[in-house]
Design a protein around this motif. Structure first.
Motif, PDB file in Angstrom:
ATOM      1  N   MET A  26       0.844  -1.186   0.000  1.00 51.95           N
ATOM      2  CA  MET A  26       0.000   0.000   0.000  1.00 51.95           C
ATOM      3  C   MET A  26       0.883   1.241   0.000  1.00 51.95           C
ATOM      4  SD  MET A  26      -3.154  -1.070   2.550  1.00 51.95           S
ATOM      5  CE  MET A  26      -2.145  -1.842   3.829  1.00 51.95           C
ATOM      6  N   PRO A  27       1.505   1.549  -1.140  1.00 50.36           N
ATOM      7  CA  PRO A  27       2.349   2.746  -1.211  1.00 50.36           C
ATOM      8  C   PRO A  27       1.499   3.999  -1.086  1.00 50.36           C
ATOM      9  CG  PRO A  27       2.017   1.832  -3.397  1.00 50.36           C
ATOM     10  CD  PRO A  27       1.427   0.846  -2.437  1.00 50.36           C
ATOM     11  N   SER A  28       2.142   5.085  -0.698  1.00 44.69           N
ATOM     12  CA  SER A  28       1.439   6.365  -0.603  1.00 44.69           C
ATOM     13  C   SER A  28       2.292   7.451  -1.237  1.00 44.69           C
ATOM     14  CB  SER A  28       1.136   6.707   0.859  1.00 44.69           C
ATOM     15  OG  SER A  28       2.321   7.048   1.562  1.00 44.69           O
ATOM     16  N   LYS A  29       1.724   8.627  -1.309  1.00 45.98           N
ATOM     17  CA  LYS A  29       2.447   9.784  -1.842  1.00 45.98           C
ATOM     18  C   LYS A  29       3.734  10.014  -1.061  1.00 45.98           C
ATOM     19  CE  LYS A  29       1.833  14.769  -2.660  1.00 45.98           C
ATOM     20  NZ  LYS A  29       0.907  15.922  -2.516  1.00 45.98           N
ATOM     21  N   ASP A  30       4.791  10.412  -1.757  1.00 50.47           N
ATOM     22  CA  ASP A  30       6.070  10.690  -1.098  1.00 50.47           C
ATOM     23  C   ASP A  30       5.965  11.943  -0.226  1.00 50.47           C
ATOM     24  OD1 ASP A  30       7.348   8.511  -2.210  1.00 50.47           O
ATOM     25  OD2 ASP A  30       8.074   9.639  -3.950  1.00 50.47           O
ATOM     26  N   LEU A  31       6.693  11.932   0.878  1.00 50.52           N
ATOM     27  CA  LEU A  31       6.747  13.079   1.767  1.00 50.52           C
ATOM     28  C   LEU A  31       7.965  13.930   1.419  1.00 50.52           C
ATOM     29  CD1 LEU A  31       5.661  14.600   4.244  1.00 50.52           C
ATOM     30  CD2 LEU A  31       7.011  13.066   5.685  1.00 50.52           C
ATOM     31  N   LEU A 110       2.476   7.493   7.040  1.00 54.45           N
ATOM     32  CA  LEU A 110       3.605   6.946   7.776  1.00 54.45           C
ATOM     33  C   LEU A 110       3.062   6.059   8.890  1.00 54.45           C
ATOM     34  CD1 LEU A 110       4.398   9.959   6.684  1.00 54.45           C
ATOM     35  CD2 LEU A 110       6.451   9.580   8.037  1.00 54.45           C
ATOM     36  N   PRO A 111       3.277   4.735   8.811  1.00 57.63           N
ATOM     37  CA  PRO A 111       2.691   3.815   9.772  1.00 57.63           C
ATOM     38  C   PRO A 111       3.680   3.266  10.801  1.00 57.63           C
ATOM     39  CG  PRO A 111       3.256   2.606   7.808  1.00 57.63           C
ATOM     40  CD  PRO A 111       3.777   4.027   7.622  1.00 57.63           C
ATOM     41  N   ILE A 112       3.150   2.913  11.954  1.00 52.60           N
ATOM     42  CA  ILE A 112       3.843   2.099  12.961  1.00 52.60           C
ATOM     43  C   ILE A 112       2.798   1.125  13.483  1.00 52.60           C
ATOM     44  CG2 ILE A 112       3.318   3.529  14.986  1.00 52.60           C
ATOM     45  CD1 ILE A 112       6.789   2.077  14.228  1.00 52.60           C
ATOM     46  N   TRP A 113       3.205   0.050  14.120  1.00 49.10           N
ATOM     47  CA  TRP A 113       2.210  -0.925  14.570  1.00 49.10           C
ATOM     48  C   TRP A 113       1.917  -0.837  16.052  1.00 49.10           C
ATOM     49  CZ3 TRP A 113       5.541  -5.754  12.916  1.00 49.10           C
ATOM     50  CH2 TRP A 113       6.647  -5.889  13.766  1.00 49.10           C
ATOM     51  N   ASP A 114       0.803  -1.466  16.448  1.00 52.34           N
ATOM     52  CA  ASP A 114       0.494  -1.776  17.842  1.00 52.34           C
ATOM     53  C   ASP A 114       0.262  -3.281  17.898  1.00 52.34           C
ATOM     54  OD1 ASP A 114       0.308  -0.951  20.503  1.00 52.34           O
ATOM     55  OD2 ASP A 114      -1.860  -0.853  20.424  1.00 52.34           O
ATOM     56  N   SER A 135       8.260  -8.748   8.606  1.00 54.97           N
ATOM     57  CA  SER A 135       8.396  -8.883   7.153  1.00 54.97           C
ATOM     58  C   SER A 135       7.093  -8.524   6.451  1.00 54.97           C
ATOM     59  CB  SER A 135       8.804 -10.314   6.793  1.00 54.97           C
ATOM     60  OG  SER A 135      10.083 -10.620   7.302  1.00 54.97           O
ATOM     61  N   LEU A 136       5.971  -8.941   7.029  1.00 58.39           N
ATOM     62  CA  LEU A 136       4.667  -8.615   6.457  1.00 58.39           C
ATOM     63  C   LEU A 136       4.415  -7.110   6.511  1.00 58.39           C
ATOM     64  CD1 LEU A 136       1.907  -9.409   5.316  1.00 58.39           C
ATOM     65  CD2 LEU A 136       1.166  -9.919   7.675  1.00 58.39           C
ATOM     66  N   PHE A 137       4.721  -6.495   7.641  1.00 58.70           N
ATOM     67  CA  PHE A 137       4.568  -5.043   7.788  1.00 58.70           C
ATOM     68  C   PHE A 137       5.376  -4.310   6.716  1.00 58.70           C
ATOM     69  CE2 PHE A 137       5.884  -0.914   9.329  1.00 58.70           C
ATOM     70  CZ  PHE A 137       4.771  -0.398   9.976  1.00 58.70           C
ATOM     71  N   GLU A 138       6.615  -4.702   6.536  1.00 55.45           N
ATOM     72  CA  GLU A 138       7.480  -4.017   5.581  1.00 55.45           C
ATOM     73  C   GLU A 138       7.005  -4.224   4.148  1.00 55.45           C
ATOM     74  OE1 GLU A 138      11.234  -5.627   6.737  1.00 55.45           O
ATOM     75  OE2 GLU A 138      11.380  -4.356   8.537  1.00 55.45           O
ATOM     76  N   HIS A 139       6.442  -5.392   3.866  1.00 53.99           N
ATOM     77  CA  HIS A 139       5.867  -5.653   2.537  1.00 53.99           C
ATOM     78  C   HIS A 139       4.640  -4.777   2.306  1.00 53.99           C
ATOM     79  CE1 HIS A 139       4.300  -7.828  -0.945  1.00 53.99           C
ATOM     80  NE2 HIS A 139       3.153  -7.997  -0.293  1.00 53.99           N
ATOM     81  N   VAL A 140       3.737  -4.790   3.251  1.00 54.27           N
ATOM     82  CA  VAL A 140       2.469  -4.076   3.105  1.00 54.27           C
ATOM     83  C   VAL A 140       2.690  -2.574   3.001  1.00 54.27           C
ATOM     84  CG1 VAL A 140       0.409  -3.417   4.408  1.00 54.27           C
ATOM     85  CG2 VAL A 140       0.995  -5.825   4.140  1.00 54.27           C
ATOM     86  N   TRP A 141       3.589  -2.036   3.828  1.00 59.32           N
ATOM     87  CA  TRP A 141       3.775  -0.587   3.859  1.00 59.32           C
ATOM     88  C   TRP A 141       4.904  -0.141   2.937  1.00 59.32           C
ATOM     89  CZ3 TRP A 141      -0.381   1.572   5.146  1.00 59.32           C
ATOM     90  CH2 TRP A 141      -1.224   1.019   6.126  1.00 59.32           C
ATOM     91  N   ASP A 142       5.290  -1.016   2.020  1.00 54.41           N
ATOM     92  CA  ASP A 142       6.174  -0.644   0.926  1.00 54.41           C
ATOM     93  C   ASP A 142       7.503  -0.075   1.433  1.00 54.41           C
ATOM     94  OD1 ASP A 142       6.491  -0.620  -1.889  1.00 54.41           O
ATOM     95  OD2 ASP A 142       6.109   1.534  -1.973  1.00 54.41           O
ATOM     96  N   VAL A 143       8.063  -0.728   2.454  1.00 57.51           N
ATOM     97  CA  VAL A 143       9.356  -0.305   3.004  1.00 57.51           C
ATOM     98  C   VAL A 143      10.465  -0.777   2.069  1.00 57.51           C
ATOM     99  CG1 VAL A 143      10.928  -0.482   4.965  1.00 57.51           C
ATOM    100  CG2 VAL A 143       8.446  -0.391   5.355  1.00 57.51           C
TER     101      VAL A 143
END
Length: 358
Positions: A26-31, A110-114, A135-143
């Motif tokens: 889930m990429p987003s607009k660049d900051l 810009l995401p972080i998890w709980d 690994s899933l977080f980094e995949h989903v948030w397009d790290v």
């Protein structure tokens, strides 16, 4: 809109994508890191199975960035599945939200998890699936592979935005990957945990603590520290920094010893929102905006929730759906923390001059 996001997701290698299917990036607009921030939105606790209309209200507020600060999805099944399939499906549902896709296209996210997007309610460093969850977080948030998060354990990170004189430092803490187990409440069965002075308990882990110190030594006019769980509250009987008082004091001391000015705290997790201010914790007023939930408010599962006293709380708890907004007026030197309801109306607010945060 959705087709565009899916096509972007397909740029990943097939074998890599298969590892996380049905979750999609889930990429987003660049900051733009050179542009001064004047309005920052934030939210937590979004159940992807419920209404997503609040994302349209966040976009309507026209922030420069949206901080997604934890419990960004909820797995329907948190049993010990080595593949975290339920969490992958939850992310897939979020990716299929047209309103969230529109928000991501227009605004940097810009995401972080709980805990619930980490994989298990109240889980910490003893969660056996934490590495696949990362690994899933980094995949989903397009790290990106070159991002420090891809090269170390934990998902903590920081961004420095804006020119000198208008620099905002965004510090995202990982309160899950390294946190030791909390102490079970032996006296009151209505709340799960009690504060503990155990010297072996830890919130951030040695490497993250060292990283945080280095970040606080960097120059900035304003620092927004994101903690998925509450920091200043002294009445919360569930997960919060007060359950590890030594660690919370270590955090306060670090703010003092680094002489880090301009600190504001934002947090989520609670399914109810509130404002906090402490004038005696560090050398200047410490403000916290706790915003939760975007679409699972306390009133959706508790009948007639009651107000309770709060030592550092400013005003009453807000029990309905909400998101947060930070307005920065660089001309007047004032910053305003707002809580807004699901109709984008301000329901709580506190302001302070940036010069007072030193």
């Amino acid at each position: 809109m959705r087709l565009t996001m899916i096509l972007l997701a397909l740029t990943c290698s097939v074998s890599h994508a298969d590892d996380f299917w049905p979750a999609l990036p889930m990429p987003s607009k660049d900051l733009d890191e050179k542009t001064a921030l004047t309005r920052i939105a934030l939210g937590s606790c979004f159940d992807q199975r419920r209404s997503d209309k609040i994302f349209a209200k966040v976009q309507e507020a026209k922030p420069d960035a949206f901080l997604f600060i934890g419990d960004n999805v909820y797995a329907s099944d948190e049993s010990d599945d080595p593949q975290l399939m339920s969490l992958k499906r939850a992310y897939s549902q979020l990716a299929n939200s047209d309103r969230f896709a529109s928000l991501r296209e227009a605004i940097p996210v810009l995401p972080i998890w709980d805990d619930h997007d980490y994989g298990l309610n109240d889980a910490g460093g003893d969660w056996p699936r934490r590495r696949i969850a990362e690994s899933l977080f980094e995949h989903v948030w397009d790290v990106a592979p070159e991002d420090p998060r891809s090269q170390r354990e934990g998902i903590y990170f920081a961004r420095n935005i804006g020119p000198e004189g208008r620099r905002v430092q965004l510090i995202f803490l990982d309160t899950r990957f390294f946190r030791t187990a909390l102490t079970k409440n032996s006296q009151d069965q209505t709340v799960p945990y009690e504060p503990s002075e155990d010297t072996h308990q830890d919130m951030l882990g040695d490497e993250q603590w060292q990283w945080l110190e280095s970040k606080l030594l960097e120059p900035a006019e304003l620092r927004i520290i994101v903690s998925s769980i509450m920091v200043l509250s002294d009445i919360h009987g569930f997960e919060s920094w007060r359950m590890l008082p030594r660690e919370r004091q270590r955090f306060y001391k670090l703010l003092d010893t680094t002489a880090a000015g301009g600190v504001l705290i934002v947090s989520g997790d609670t399914h109810a929102g509130a404002m906090y201010r402490s004038d005696e914790t560090i050398g200047y007023p410490l403000l916290e905006l706790n915003t939760s939930s975007m679409n699972v408010p306390l009133t959706s599962f508790v009948d007639n929730p009651k107000q309770v006293p709060g030592v550092h709380r400013v005003g009453d708890i807000y029990f309905e759906a909400n998101f947060g907004l930070i307005n920065i007026d660089w001309e007047s030197g004032q910053v305003t923390l707002q809580m807004r309801n699901e109709n984008n109306q301000t329901v709580r607010e506190q302001s302070i001059y940036i010069s007072a945060l030193n």
